[in-house]
Design a protein around this motif. Structure first.
Motif, PDB file in Angstrom:
ATOM      1  N   LEU A 149      -9.359   9.395  -7.409  1.00  0.00           N
ATOM      2  CA  LEU A 149     -10.305   8.821  -6.441  1.00  0.00           C
ATOM      3  C   LEU A 149      -9.463   7.949  -5.422  1.00  0.00           C
ATOM      4  CD1 LEU A 149     -13.315   9.162  -5.901  1.00  0.00           C
ATOM      5  CD2 LEU A 149     -13.820   6.809  -7.082  1.00  0.00           C
ATOM      6  N   GLU A 150      -8.559   7.366  -6.058  1.00  0.00           N
ATOM      7  CA  GLU A 150      -7.836   6.385  -5.296  1.00  0.00           C
ATOM      8  C   GLU A 150      -6.759   7.148  -4.348  1.00  0.00           C
ATOM      9  OE1 GLU A 150      -4.157   3.846  -6.947  1.00  0.00           O
ATOM     10  OE2 GLU A 150      -5.987   2.501  -6.941  1.00  0.00           O
ATOM     11  N   VAL A 151      -6.181   8.276  -4.780  1.00  0.00           N
ATOM     12  CA  VAL A 151      -5.175   9.052  -4.100  1.00  0.00           C
ATOM     13  C   VAL A 151      -6.076   9.680  -3.102  1.00  0.00           C
ATOM     14  CG1 VAL A 151      -3.885  11.419  -4.246  1.00  0.00           C
ATOM     15  CG2 VAL A 151      -3.675   9.525  -6.171  1.00  0.00           C
ATOM     16  N   LEU A 152      -7.254  10.346  -3.308  1.00  0.00           N
ATOM     17  CA  LEU A 152      -8.048  11.104  -2.150  1.00  0.00           C
ATOM     18  C   LEU A 152      -8.468  10.392  -1.221  1.00  0.00           C
ATOM     19  CD1 LEU A 152      -9.146  13.889  -1.504  1.00  0.00           C
ATOM     20  CD2 LEU A 152     -11.271  13.277  -2.911  1.00  0.00           C
ATOM     21  N   PHE A 153      -8.629   9.036  -1.419  1.00  0.00           N
ATOM     22  CA  PHE A 153      -9.370   8.204  -0.226  1.00  0.00           C
ATOM     23  C   PHE A 153      -8.388   7.099   0.293  1.00  0.00           C
ATOM     24  CE2 PHE A 153     -13.317   9.924  -2.329  1.00  0.00           C
ATOM     25  CZ  PHE A 153     -14.194  10.101  -1.184  1.00  0.00           C
ATOM     26  N   CYS A 154      -7.208   6.788  -0.408  1.00  0.00           N
ATOM     27  CA  CYS A 154      -6.411   5.693  -0.172  1.00  0.00           C
ATOM     28  C   CYS A 154      -4.921   6.152   0.335  1.00  0.00           C
ATOM     29  CB  CYS A 154      -6.592   4.588  -1.007  1.00  0.00           C
ATOM     30  SG  CYS A 154      -8.325   3.947  -1.691  1.00  0.00           S
ATOM     31  N   TYR A 155      -4.806   7.357   0.638  1.00  0.00           N
ATOM     32  CA  TYR A 155      -3.272   7.779   0.453  1.00  0.00           C
ATOM     33  C   TYR A 155      -3.557   8.646   2.061  1.00  0.00           C
ATOM     34  CZ  TYR A 155      -1.197   6.443  -3.739  1.00  0.00           C
ATOM     35  OH  TYR A 155      -0.700   5.822  -4.823  1.00  0.00           O
ATOM     36  N   PRO A 156      -2.964   7.874   3.059  1.00  0.00           N
ATOM     37  CA  PRO A 156      -2.857   8.402   4.265  1.00  0.00           C
ATOM     38  C   PRO A 156      -2.051   9.998   4.446  1.00  0.00           C
ATOM     39  CG  PRO A 156      -1.636   6.379   4.489  1.00  0.00           C
ATOM     40  CD  PRO A 156      -2.332   6.400   2.954  1.00  0.00           C
ATOM     41  N   GLY A 157      -0.987   9.894   3.691  1.00  0.00           N
ATOM     42  CA  GLY A 157       0.032  10.998   3.412  1.00  0.00           C
ATOM     43  C   GLY A 157      -0.838  12.206   3.289  1.00  0.00           C
ATOM     44  N   PHE A 184      -1.883  17.494  -3.591  1.00  0.00           N
ATOM     45  CA  PHE A 184      -2.367  16.179  -4.555  1.00  0.00           C
ATOM     46  C   PHE A 184      -1.608  16.004  -5.771  1.00  0.00           C
ATOM     47  CE2 PHE A 184      -5.541  15.032  -7.589  1.00  0.00           C
ATOM     48  CZ  PHE A 184      -6.291  14.051  -6.864  1.00  0.00           C
ATOM     49  N   GLN A 185      -1.089  17.080  -6.577  1.00  0.00           N
ATOM     50  CA  GLN A 185      -0.514  16.868  -7.794  1.00  0.00           C
ATOM     51  C   GLN A 185       0.819  15.855  -7.645  1.00  0.00           C
ATOM     52  OE1 GLN A 185      -0.403  20.703  -9.343  1.00  0.00           O
ATOM     53  NE2 GLN A 185      -2.432  20.426 -10.528  1.00  0.00           N
ATOM     54  N   ILE A 186       1.630  16.154  -6.494  1.00  0.00           N
ATOM     55  CA  ILE A 186       2.855  15.846  -6.534  1.00  0.00           C
ATOM     56  C   ILE A 186       2.900  14.262  -6.161  1.00  0.00           C
ATOM     57  CG2 ILE A 186       2.898  15.896  -3.722  1.00  0.00           C
ATOM     58  CD1 ILE A 186       5.611  16.918  -6.383  1.00  0.00           C
ATOM     59  N   ILE A 187       1.775  13.853  -5.729  1.00  0.00           N
ATOM     60  CA  ILE A 187       1.639  12.275  -5.550  1.00  0.00           C
ATOM     61  C   ILE A 187       1.761  11.576  -6.687  1.00  0.00           C
ATOM     62  CG2 ILE A 187       0.230  10.607  -4.893  1.00  0.00           C
ATOM     63  CD1 ILE A 187      -0.817  12.543  -2.604  1.00  0.00           C
ATOM     64  N   PHE A 188       0.972  12.045  -7.992  1.00  0.00           N
ATOM     65  CA  PHE A 188       1.051  11.394  -9.211  1.00  0.00           C
ATOM     66  C   PHE A 188       2.556  11.574  -9.925  1.00  0.00           C
ATOM     67  CE2 PHE A 188      -3.297  12.493  -8.805  1.00  0.00           C
ATOM     68  CZ  PHE A 188      -3.870  11.256  -9.073  1.00  0.00           C
ATOM     69  N   GLU A 189       3.433  12.324  -9.561  1.00  0.00           N
ATOM     70  CA  GLU A 189       4.758  12.753 -10.003  1.00  0.00           C
ATOM     71  C   GLU A 189       5.547  11.864  -9.275  1.00  0.00           C
ATOM     72  OE1 GLU A 189       5.982  16.636  -9.776  1.00  0.00           O
ATOM     73  OE2 GLU A 189       4.197  17.490 -10.822  1.00  0.00           O
ATOM     74  N   ARG A 190       5.420  11.250  -8.045  1.00  0.00           N
ATOM     75  CA  ARG A 190       6.433  10.537  -7.236  1.00  0.00           C
ATOM     76  C   ARG A 190       6.021   9.395  -6.775  1.00  0.00           C
ATOM     77  NH1 ARG A 190       9.534  15.107  -3.219  1.00  0.00           N
ATOM     78  NH2 ARG A 190      10.646  16.228  -4.905  1.00  0.00           N
TER      79      ARG A 190
END
Length: 250
Positions: A23-31, A9-15
């Motif tokens: 909320l956006e990352v949890l529901f809208c990131y298929p990876g 979860f955290q690496i998405i905000f870094e990259r």
């Protein structure tokens, strides 16, 4: 598993600069969602439960467009960006903090049993549409260019581009994994080297030409001409080649 999910979860905000809130990352990131499905399926597969892991994997593929076999080993902090069309085979191993773009295949090359899929080290970047095939080893900090097809082992700290993938050494150079514009163009480099070699050979031929006039017989008479009157050498740096080289940035 909880620590691994937190790292995912955290690496998405870094990259990903487009990631704005949790909320956006949890529901809208298929990876991320595909990894959530896979973590559960992989644990059930290791325990030895039949059918259910493959069903979970199939549901994850249906909802995310990313297919990860339950047998694949995915490290912590792995980021599958966009992810549509990503396929990761049963015996594939993906190291920690690797970055995988859409259309990537980590697949096999035949029907052999046992380990038949690639092993990726840590901090590996696999560009969009790249194919890494067979039981091969990809070292740490390797970057695989978009659209490349990798069929052999790659040492650590290298860049791979082309079809089939060509290994370009970049040891000692720390490169941001998101800076894909810095990928070198091996074909342009080879053409540049060939042009330099041809120009050097042409210069040697020019230096070897005699300066005295030569004679040629035409019918019953002789005519004098100088080798300097011969047509000049072809200009190999024509527009098409020059534009190609300029576009490569070398």
């Amino acid at each position: 598993m909880l620590n691994t999910l937190v790292a995912d979860f955290q690496i998405i905000f870094e990259r990903d600069p487009a990631a704005r809130n949790w909320l956006e990352v949890l529901f809208c990131y298929p990876g991320l969602q595909a990894l959530l499905f896979h973590r559960v399926a992989h644990w059930l597969n290791q325990v030895g439960i039949p059918f259910i892991p493959r069903l979970i994997s199939h549901l994850g593929r249906f909802f995310t467009g990313i297919e990860i076999h339950p047998g694949a080993a995915i490290g912590r902090g792995v980021f599958i960006d966009h992810g549509m069309g990503v396929v990761i085979g049963e015996t594939a191993i993906v190291g920690d903090y690797s970055l995988i773009y859409q259309g990537v295949t980590l697949g096999g090359t035949g029907k052999e049993s046992g380990k038949r899929h690639p092993t990726l080290g840590e901090n590996v970047v696999v560009g969009a549409g790249a194919k890494v095939l067979g039981n091969i080893q990809i070292g740490n900090n390797v970057r695989i260019g978009a659209g490349s097809v990798v069929l052999r082992d790659v040492p650590s700290d290298c860049t791979v581009v082309g079809v089939p993938g060509r290994i370009l050494y970049r040891s000692g150079v720390r490169v941001n994994p998101l800076e894909h514009g810095q990928l070198p163009d091996s074909e342009a480099s080879a053409i540049r080297s060939l042009l330099d070699r041809i120009e050097a050979l042409e210069q040697q031929v020019q230096d070897m030409k005699p300066q005295k006039p030569s004679f040629v017989f035409v019918g019953a008479r002789s005519e004098e001409f100088s080798l300097e009157q011969l047509p000049p050498n072809c200009n190999l740096n024509n527009k098409a080649i020059q534009e190609f080289l300029d576009g490569s940035g070398i």
